[in-house]
Write an enzyme that holds these catalytic residues in place. Structure first.
Site, PDB file in Angstrom:
ATOM      1  N   ASN A 116       0.846  -1.196   0.000  1.00  0.00           N
ATOM      2  CA  ASN A 116       0.000   0.000   0.000  1.00  0.00           C
ATOM      3  C   ASN A 116       0.876   1.239   0.000  1.00  0.00           C
ATOM      4  O   ASN A 116       2.032   1.192   0.443  1.00  0.00           O
ATOM      5  CB  ASN A 116      -0.920   0.027   1.223  1.00  0.00           C
ATOM      6  CG  ASN A 116      -0.161  -0.074   2.533  1.00  0.00           C
ATOM      7  OD1 ASN A 116      -0.039  -1.165   3.080  1.00  0.00           O
ATOM      8  ND2 ASN A 116       0.347   1.026   3.049  1.00  0.00           N
ATOM      9  N   MET A 120       4.702   0.336   5.591  1.00  0.00           N
ATOM     10  CA  MET A 120       4.447   0.017   7.000  1.00  0.00           C
ATOM     11  C   MET A 120       4.152   1.267   7.810  1.00  0.00           C
ATOM     12  O   MET A 120       3.622   1.186   8.922  1.00  0.00           O
ATOM     13  CB  MET A 120       5.662  -0.689   7.602  1.00  0.00           C
ATOM     14  CG  MET A 120       5.896  -2.094   7.092  1.00  0.00           C
ATOM     15  SD  MET A 120       4.750  -3.271   7.823  1.00  0.00           S
ATOM     16  CE  MET A 120       5.490  -4.810   7.223  1.00  0.00           C
ATOM     17  N   THR A 125       2.953   0.932  15.186  1.00  0.00           N
ATOM     18  CA  THR A 125       2.447   1.366  16.492  1.00  0.00           C
ATOM     19  C   THR A 125       3.008   2.718  16.904  1.00  0.00           C
ATOM     20  O   THR A 125       2.541   3.289  17.881  1.00  0.00           O
ATOM     21  CB  THR A 125       2.821   0.355  17.588  1.00  0.00           C
ATOM     22  OG1 THR A 125       4.240   0.230  17.654  1.00  0.00           O
ATOM     23  CG2 THR A 125       2.196  -0.999  17.322  1.00  0.00           C
ATOM     24  N   ALA A 127       5.926   3.310  18.216  1.00  0.00           N
ATOM     25  CA  ALA A 127       6.882   3.230  19.326  1.00  0.00           C
ATOM     26  C   ALA A 127       8.277   3.584  18.826  1.00  0.00           C
ATOM     27  O   ALA A 127       8.738   3.036  17.824  1.00  0.00           O
ATOM     28  CB  ALA A 127       6.869   1.833  19.936  1.00  0.00           C
ATOM     29  N   VAL A 233       8.592  -0.863  -9.482  1.00  0.00           N
ATOM     30  CA  VAL A 233       9.935  -0.727 -10.036  1.00  0.00           C
ATOM     31  C   VAL A 233      10.492  -2.132 -10.208  1.00  0.00           C
ATOM     32  O   VAL A 233      10.737  -2.837  -9.229  1.00  0.00           O
ATOM     33  CB  VAL A 233      10.844   0.115  -9.120  1.00  0.00           C
ATOM     34  CG1 VAL A 233      12.264   0.182  -9.689  1.00  0.00           C
ATOM     35  CG2 VAL A 233      10.290   1.521  -8.952  1.00  0.00           C
ATOM     36  N   HIS A 447      10.140  -6.565  12.483  1.00  0.00           N
ATOM     37  CA  HIS A 447      11.343  -5.736  12.603  1.00  0.00           C
ATOM     38  C   HIS A 447      12.531  -6.443  11.954  1.00  0.00           C
ATOM     39  O   HIS A 447      13.479  -6.850  12.630  1.00  0.00           O
ATOM     40  CB  HIS A 447      11.638  -5.435  14.072  1.00  0.00           C
ATOM     41  CG  HIS A 447      10.562  -4.673  14.772  1.00  0.00           C
ATOM     42  ND1 HIS A 447      10.357  -4.707  16.140  1.00  0.00           N
ATOM     43  CD2 HIS A 447       9.609  -3.837  14.282  1.00  0.00           C
ATOM     44  CE1 HIS A 447       9.333  -3.936  16.457  1.00  0.00           C
ATOM     45  NE2 HIS A 447       8.868  -3.399  15.351  1.00  0.00           N
ATOM     46  N   ASN A 481      15.357  -0.103   7.423  1.00  0.00           N
ATOM     47  CA  ASN A 481      15.755  -1.049   8.459  1.00  0.00           C
ATOM     48  C   ASN A 481      16.736  -2.096   7.946  1.00  0.00           C
ATOM     49  O   ASN A 481      17.549  -2.620   8.714  1.00  0.00           O
ATOM     50  CB  ASN A 481      14.516  -1.728   9.034  1.00  0.00           C
ATOM     51  CG  ASN A 481      13.565  -0.745   9.679  1.00  0.00           C
ATOM     52  OD1 ASN A 481      13.968   0.345  10.068  1.00  0.00           O
ATOM     53  ND2 ASN A 481      12.296  -1.108   9.775  1.00  0.00           N
ATOM     54  N   THR A 493      12.307   1.350  14.039  1.00  0.00           N
ATOM     55  CA  THR A 493      11.998   2.446  13.117  1.00  0.00           C
ATOM     56  C   THR A 493      12.856   3.679  13.356  1.00  0.00           C
ATOM     57  O   THR A 493      13.373   4.280  12.402  1.00  0.00           O
ATOM     58  CB  THR A 493      10.511   2.810  13.191  1.00  0.00           C
ATOM     59  OG1 THR A 493       9.727   1.649  12.883  1.00  0.00           O
ATOM     60  CG2 THR A 493      10.173   3.903  12.192  1.00  0.00           C
TER      61      THR A 493
END
Length: 531
Positions: A116, A120, A125, A127, A233, A447, A481, A493
């Site tokens: 989308n 992410m 969240t 945090a 891409v 993560h 990441n 993040t």
């Protein structure tokens, strides 16, 4: 025939990392032509807006129901989806397991990707605990690291104490501090969880998202910025160590498309390219483009994820039902607290989310303490992504094989964390670890790190330098990441955002040099032809 479009900078991916790069590039040059391409399409009416803040009641309720578990892997639902749909057009925008994209990911079954606009960054969240100890990769420049961390915090709008502590939250903090105070420095004692939110006096707190970091992404009001969604891409155009642009394929109806892209593939030229496509698809795109350093896909990493929930023993703490806090409207928890990791004495990152359960009339019934511990795993080259030369996934890209397993040291540390969860939970009330806690499957935290890791030297152990520039390529940069080279205990993040800050600074310097050379060539006197 339509001319091949050209941009000063092409950014692949419209998530938080791409938005950070775009924001910093725009701050450096208001006229810089930036094109951002994402295969996904918007969720809701504006690209890059966080689902927590959508006006659509159905989307809002579904997001909050899943995020209330405190388990990132639940964003894709409770069950791992392995069935691969017939085509990409069958997928509405959202999050999907890598398995559902046809990747060979059974070794990390909960690994997922965002399909989308906003990546992410519209699901997270928010945090934002800060990295410390073994998580830091300052490459010998601690002052520069501190400055880049401060920039990342500013752009993410990190709020030190966003949700809580309430009076009950203070009681939980008292327990945590009795157990863990003195293990680390004062600024890493148990405390409220830092979060990337817009602090408000009442009501829901808007989350930082790509569309708030770089507003033009959501509003379309920047004439020098183009967002292209629903467009994949498929390959970077590379000649003699220089990227001249990318090959694009239209796969869905998106927004603000480039002239001439109508379902067939088309090229976009650019002076510099920044790939921010996540820890799975960034190395996948590099592989598809023939950019294949030895370290590509290696040292895939993720912390183990242990979750538990215990009902607070109200009698033990002298609390009546009427004393229990209620969450502010639009929020699901009453407190979001942080147990920082502090070296070998306390190696686990802890997230504590408290919640009051109410009856139909809104009267409190009980209060739960949700405990999550993240266990850092060793960074090992054996844990890796392997890309197929012949098989493709649902998007027609090289199929990804995931090879991931815990080492003996990882298993010992995980056993220690399971004991720690039990001991900690019993501080708050009766606890059955068999039914009230779980070690979640690999991939559950979402993560993922290390697959395009940064390093100081082109020695085969890293994909890019400290500034994100891919070794052996003049104008190809990476952010996100996957660039993180260290074993992370905490949410990633904020740490990943540091890689975006560094890449943006390097691209800014390079585009300024490119512009200077163009201006010099334009203004240089032409030699007369004496022939």
């Amino acid at each position: 025939m339509t001319d091949t479009p050209h941009s000063h900078v092409l950014i692949v991916g419209s998530g938080i990392m791409g938005a950070l790069v775009a924001r910093l590039l725009r701050e450096s040059d208001p006229a810089l032509r930036i094109t951002m391409v994402d295969a996904g399409t918007p969720i809701g009416d504006a690209p890059g807006r966080h689902l927590h803040d959508l006006d659509d009641p159905g989307l809002w309720a579904r997001y909050n129901e899943r995020v209330a578990t405190g388990i990132q892997g639940m964003y894709t639902g409770a069950e791992v989806v392995r069935k691969v749909p017939g085509s990409l057009t069958a997928l509405p925008p959202g999050m999907y397991h890598a398995l559902a994209f046809g990747e060979d990911a059974e070794a990390m079954p909960q690994a997922a990707l965002a399909w989308n606009a906003g990546g992410m960054g519209v699901h997270w969240t928010a945090a934002t605990p800060w990295p410390a100890g073994h998580e830091v990769f300052d490459f010998g420049d601690p002052a520069g690291w501190a400055e880049d961390l401060a920039t990342a915090r500013r752009l993410l709008a990190v709020t030190p104490a966003a949700i809580g502590p309430t009076a009950t939250g203070h009681l939980v903090l008292d327990v945590l501090r009795r157990r863990y105070d003195g293990i680390g420095p004062a600024d890493r004692r148990p405390q409220p969880m830092p979060m990337a939110v817009a602090a408000t006096a009442a009501g829901p707190m808007p989350r930082t998202a790509p569309g708030t970091i770089f507003p033009a992404l959501a509003t379309g009001t920047d004439p020098a910025f183009t967002l292209v969604t629903g467009t994949l891409v498929t390959r970077l155009l590379v000649t003699d160590g220089r990227v001249t642009g990318a090959r694009l394929r239209r796969i869905a109806d998106g927004v603000d498309g480039i002239d001439g892209i109508d379902g067939a593939e088309r090229e976009l030229h650019a002076d510099a390219v920044v790939v921010c496509a996540d820890a799975l698809r960034t190395p996948q795109l590099l592989f598809a483009s023939g950019v294949r350093p030895d370290a590509l896909g290696r040292r895939l990493n993720e912390h183990a994820f242990i979750t538990a929930q215990v009902l607070l023993d109200l009698d033990r703490f002298g609390i009546g039902l009427d004393d229990l806090p209620l969450p502010r409207p639009g929020e699901f928890s009453t407190d979001s607290l942080w147990l920082p990791h502090n070296g070998t004495a306390q190696p686990f990152h802890g997230q504590i989310m408290n919640r009051t359960y109410v009856d139909e009339a809104g009267r409190p019934l009980a209060h739960s303490v949700g405990i999550s511990l993240y266990v850092p795993f060793e960074s090992r080259p054996e844990n890796r992504l392997v890309f197929s030369e012949s098989d493709t996934d649902l998007a027609g890209m090289p199929r990804i094989g995931v090879e991931f397993a815990a080492s003996a040291a990882d298993r010992l540390l995980t056993d220690r964390a399971l004991d720690e969860v039990r001991s900690l939970a019993e501080e708050f009330g009766p606890f059955d670890p068999g039914t009230e806690s779980a070690l979640l499957p690999p991939g559950s935290s979402l993560h993922l790190t290390g697959t395009v890791r940064a390093g100081l030297a082109d020695d085969g152990t890293s994909v890019c330098g400290p500034d994100g520039r891919v070794w052996g390529h003049d104008n190809l940069y990476l952010a996100g990441n996957g660039v993180i080279p260290t074993a992370m205990a905490a949410n990633v993040t904020l740490t990943g955002a540091i890689t975006a800050v560094r890449a943006a600074r390097a691209v800014t310097a390079q585009t300024a040099q490119t512009a200077h050379r163009r201006d010099a060539a334009r203004t240089a006197p032409r030699q007369k032809d004496f022939a």
